[in-house]
Scaffold this active site. Structure first.
Site, mmCIF file in Angstrom:
data_model
loop_
_atom_site.group_PDB
_atom_site.id
_atom_site.type_symbol
_atom_site.label_atom_id
_atom_site.label_comp_id
_atom_site.label_asym_id
_atom_site.label_seq_id
_atom_site.Cartn_x
_atom_site.Cartn_y
_atom_site.Cartn_z
ATOM 1 N N SER A 143 23.640 -29.890 -38.800
ATOM 2 C CA SER A 143 22.694 -30.191 -37.723
ATOM 3 C C SER A 143 23.474 -30.212 -36.417
ATOM 4 O O SER A 143 24.703 -30.384 -36.435
ATOM 5 C CB SER A 143 22.088 -31.581 -37.967
ATOM 6 N N TYR A 156 22.576 -40.432 -40.076
ATOM 7 C CA TYR A 156 22.304 -38.984 -40.041
ATOM 8 C C TYR A 156 23.486 -38.227 -39.431
ATOM 9 O O TYR A 156 23.982 -37.250 -40.000
ATOM 10 C CB TYR A 156 21.028 -38.725 -39.241
ATOM 11 N N LYS A 160 25.986 -35.545 -41.286
ATOM 12 C CA LYS A 160 26.069 -34.140 -40.884
ATOM 13 C C LYS A 160 27.469 -33.773 -40.387
ATOM 14 O O LYS A 160 27.927 -32.647 -40.602
ATOM 15 C CB LYS A 160 25.008 -33.826 -39.825
HETATM 16 P P1 NAD Z 1 11.662 -31.209 -44.247
HETATM 17 O O1 NAD Z 1 11.435 -32.677 -44.336
HETATM 18 O O2 NAD Z 1 10.547 -30.327 -43.856
HETATM 19 O O3 NAD Z 1 12.293 -30.675 -45.603
HETATM 20 C C1 NAD Z 1 13.306 -31.379 -46.297
HETATM 21 C C2 NAD Z 1 13.053 -31.230 -47.779
HETATM 22 O O4 NAD Z 1 14.112 -31.917 -48.477
HETATM 23 C C3 NAD Z 1 11.726 -31.860 -48.229
HETATM 24 O O5 NAD Z 1 10.979 -30.937 -48.991
HETATM 25 C C4 NAD Z 1 12.167 -33.045 -49.071
HETATM 26 O O6 NAD Z 1 11.272 -33.341 -50.150
HETATM 27 C C5 NAD Z 1 13.515 -32.571 -49.584
HETATM 28 N N1 NAD Z 1 14.330 -33.695 -50.029
HETATM 29 C C6 NAD Z 1 14.573 -34.846 -49.357
HETATM 30 N N2 NAD Z 1 15.326 -35.656 -50.124
HETATM 31 C C7 NAD Z 1 15.552 -35.014 -51.294
HETATM 32 C C8 NAD Z 1 16.257 -35.340 -52.481
HETATM 33 N N3 NAD Z 1 16.893 -36.512 -52.627
HETATM 34 N N4 NAD Z 1 16.295 -34.428 -53.478
HETATM 35 C C9 NAD Z 1 15.652 -33.254 -53.350
HETATM 36 N N5 NAD Z 1 14.965 -32.884 -52.269
HETATM 37 C C10 NAD Z 1 14.911 -33.760 -51.242
HETATM 38 O O7 NAD Z 1 12.880 -31.046 -43.230
HETATM 39 P P2 NAD Z 1 13.594 -29.762 -42.596
HETATM 40 O O8 NAD Z 1 13.509 -29.932 -41.141
HETATM 41 O O9 NAD Z 1 13.151 -28.503 -43.245
HETATM 42 O O10 NAD Z 1 15.105 -30.097 -43.002
HETATM 43 C C11 NAD Z 1 15.903 -29.268 -43.823
HETATM 44 C C12 NAD Z 1 17.349 -29.518 -43.477
HETATM 45 O O11 NAD Z 1 17.568 -29.145 -42.106
HETATM 46 C C13 NAD Z 1 17.781 -30.978 -43.594
HETATM 47 O O12 NAD Z 1 19.083 -31.047 -44.138
HETATM 48 C C14 NAD Z 1 17.802 -31.442 -42.147
HETATM 49 O O13 NAD Z 1 18.691 -32.515 -41.936
HETATM 50 C C15 NAD Z 1 18.261 -30.191 -41.453
HETATM 51 N N6 NAD Z 1 17.954 -30.136 -40.032
HETATM 52 C C16 NAD Z 1 16.670 -30.074 -39.577
HETATM 53 C C17 NAD Z 1 16.443 -30.032 -38.217
HETATM 54 C C18 NAD Z 1 15.066 -29.954 -37.654
HETATM 55 O O14 NAD Z 1 14.942 -30.016 -36.414
HETATM 56 N N7 NAD Z 1 14.037 -29.788 -38.444
HETATM 57 C C19 NAD Z 1 17.517 -30.025 -37.314
HETATM 58 C C20 NAD Z 1 18.793 -30.081 -37.813
HETATM 59 C C21 NAD Z 1 19.005 -30.132 -39.177
#
Ligand code: NAD
Length: 256
Positions: A143, A156, A160
């Protein structure tokens, strides 16, 4: 060079957001995709969307913070396909927003387990599987919080930053063995996670949006496209990097 036809791919967090979009994108590229998530309903929806596009997708429920679950998914892939070529370790949670002195210890541990321990566990079982079939590519989701210090998000940001460290070590240990390991650092990406985060921390959300040079958030497909590139031979000499995909959010400086 960009081909992913018949590659065997694991994507975690495939029930939502970036993971769902990536699972579908890998499948559209001809890969044999195994999507993992703890959310069975979300996985069923991802599978429904795949079928609607004429794509096949295997899904499994797992908790990425548990060694037995992670090992079982890799074993299932090997049983079914006899190989593993690509793993996108992407599942994650944000945790609550609290100053460090108020951060509940159990919540801190949970965020570290889901975001960081999971990446260690993923690679622990994926690397031997990839070595059996001549190498592969691993992509871990970090992230912009791996580069910055968003107030209130100590767990968080720590998790990361840790993903970047694990990625570098895994890349160092495996570059000569034919496994490339890299990370993606998404910026503000429109997924359910961000929608929940914005509700929890509206001031930060507003600040983040106005501070992005591109003046918009990313679509999850833009992060998926980066994962596909890193997984492909087009990125054959990219090793141990964290690719920041953030609309310029972390450039620093300011507009003229
Ligand atoms: P999201 O919440 O839409 O998807 C995350 C998925 O991870 C969900 O389906 C959830 O059920 C699953 N999950 C959570 N805990 C779990 C576990 N213990 N075991 C199995 N599955 C699990 O979020 P997203 O935005 O698609 O995030 C995906 C990745 O991207 C994450 O690692 C997040 O930190 C990272 N990220 C997202 C953003 C953003 O702006 N959306 C920015 C930086 C990083």
């Amino acid at each position: 060079m960009y081909g992913l036809q018949d590659k065997v791919v694991i994507v975690t967090g495939a029930a939502s957001g970036i993971g769902r979009e990536s699972a579908l994108a890998f499948a559209r590229a001809g890969a044999r995709v195994f999507g993992g998530d703890r959310d069975a309903e979300g996985l069923a929806e991802t599978r429904r969307q795949a079928s609607a596009q004429g794509l096949r997708l295997n899904v499994s429920t797992l908790d990425v913070s548990l060694p037995n679950d992670v090992e079982a998914l890799v074993a299932e892939v090997l049983r079914s396909e006899g190989r593993l070529d690509v793993a996108f370790n992407n599942a994650g949670i944000t945790g609550g927003a609290h100053r460090i002195e108020d951060y509940p210890v159990d919540d801190f541990d949970r965020v570290l387990a889901v975001n960081l321990r999971s990446v260690f566990l993923g690679m622990k079982f994926q690397i031997p599987a990839m070595l059996q079939s001549g190498g592969g590519a691993i992509i871990n989701t970090a992230s912009v919080a791996a580069l910055t210090g968003p107030g209130g998000m100590s767990a968080y940001a720590a998790s990361k930053h840790g993903v970047q460290g694990l990625t570098r070590v895994a890349a160092m240990e495996n570059a000569a063995r034919g496994i490339r390991v890299n990370a993606i650092a998404p910026g503000w990406t429109e997924t359910p996670m961000v929608a929940a985060n914005s509700r929890q921390n509206p001031r930060f959300a507003e600040l983040a949006r106005t501070a992005i040079p591109a003046k918009r958030s990313a679509g999850p497909g833009e992060i998926a496209a980066t994962a596909l590139w890193l997984a492909s031979d087009a990125a054959s000499y990219v090793i141990g990097q964290m690719l920041v995909v953030d609309g310029g959010m972390t450039i620093g400086g300011f507009e003229p």
